[in-house]
Design a protein around this motif. Sequence first.
Motif, PDB file in Angstrom:
ATOM      1  N   LYS A 118       3.692   9.365  46.777  1.00  0.00           N
ATOM      2  CA  LYS A 118       4.469   8.798  47.879  1.00  0.00           C
ATOM      3  C   LYS A 118       3.632   8.492  49.120  1.00  0.00           C
ATOM      4  CE  LYS A 118       8.436  10.476  48.987  1.00  0.00           C
ATOM      5  NZ  LYS A 118       9.507  11.425  49.402  1.00  0.00           N
ATOM      6  N   TYR A 119       2.453   9.117  49.213  1.00  0.00           N
ATOM      7  CA  TYR A 119       1.713   9.026  50.474  1.00  0.00           C
ATOM      8  C   TYR A 119       0.239   8.693  50.288  1.00  0.00           C
ATOM      9  CZ  TYR A 119       5.779  11.536  52.350  1.00  0.00           C
ATOM     10  OH  TYR A 119       7.043  11.913  52.699  1.00  0.00           O
ATOM     11  N   LEU A 166       1.039   2.821  50.747  1.00  0.00           N
ATOM     12  CA  LEU A 166       1.881   4.011  50.846  1.00  0.00           C
ATOM     13  C   LEU A 166       1.943   4.510  52.293  1.00  0.00           C
ATOM     14  CD1 LEU A 166       0.729   6.022  47.680  1.00  0.00           C
ATOM     15  CD2 LEU A 166       2.693   4.480  47.916  1.00  0.00           C
TER      16      LEU A 166
END
Length: 296
Positions: free
Chosen positions: A218-219, A97
């Motif tokens: 997402k990260y 990610l």
Amino acid sequence: MHLRLPATLLAFTLLAACSATAPVKPAATPETSAAAPATPAADDNLNAVAWSQTALEHDLIYLQTYRDAQARLLAAMKDKDWDALPKDDRAVPAKGLKPAVVLDIDETVLDNSPYQARLIKSGGEFNEADWAAWCKEQNARALPGVVEFTQFAAKHGIAVIYISNRAKDLDEATLGNLRKAGLPVSGPEAFLGLGTFVQDCEQIGTEKGCRRQLVSRKYRVLMQFGDQIGDFVTVLANNAEGRQKAMAPYLPWVGSRWFVLPNATYGSWEPAMFNNDWSAPRQERHRLKVNALRFD
């Protein structure tokens, strides 16, 4: 630093021509005044706010924290197994990610001490209307070191995400204040305020766990920054034992993945001393806080 000087001694001469006039009383001094000192308000926040605004030590702590984090940031990015989210907040595997850093806003990024100073001057307590009015002024300054750190992160392709418990109707004002203070804001998605909807996650009060889970989809989070324990991990019971229990598994992360900043003016540490009961009278809250102090 302001030094206190001894009171000036005044000399008085009695003139014969004024013998019928009552003598002038000398000005009261700490040595001569018999008046009792004024009693501070039960929740007097004066020293804490004064320290936040005037103590060089306060600014140095912020500079030290953000500079240390910046020195470690690129190494953390290169370590593909590095993640600063608690395991309960990691919704999907972090490997592969995009990297990000997560920061609280109030007293982590923006300095709201002028609002606290206004409360001291008025003798009032926190209320949503006055707080919203202050936020909409968009005049909070960036705290020392944070602009340089966040700009450094953004320059190296690391997303800067702000998670705050400011109300939803303050979103635009908050984004405007962040930009005005020189902080990088990639867009509205970079700010997750109170009321942010997170599918399949039920938010408990103002806890930030759901929003951290949203970020985790997402990260890969390299670092987290905040002035409250709840900025890093979910606190199930806001009392001394519950707070220690929440942090215990992550103490090795403090100073490497988690960076905790000082806030003596307000925070969840305060209601933990009076059973989180803000409806109690101010004097009762004051009494319970005194009872929580150590005297040996």
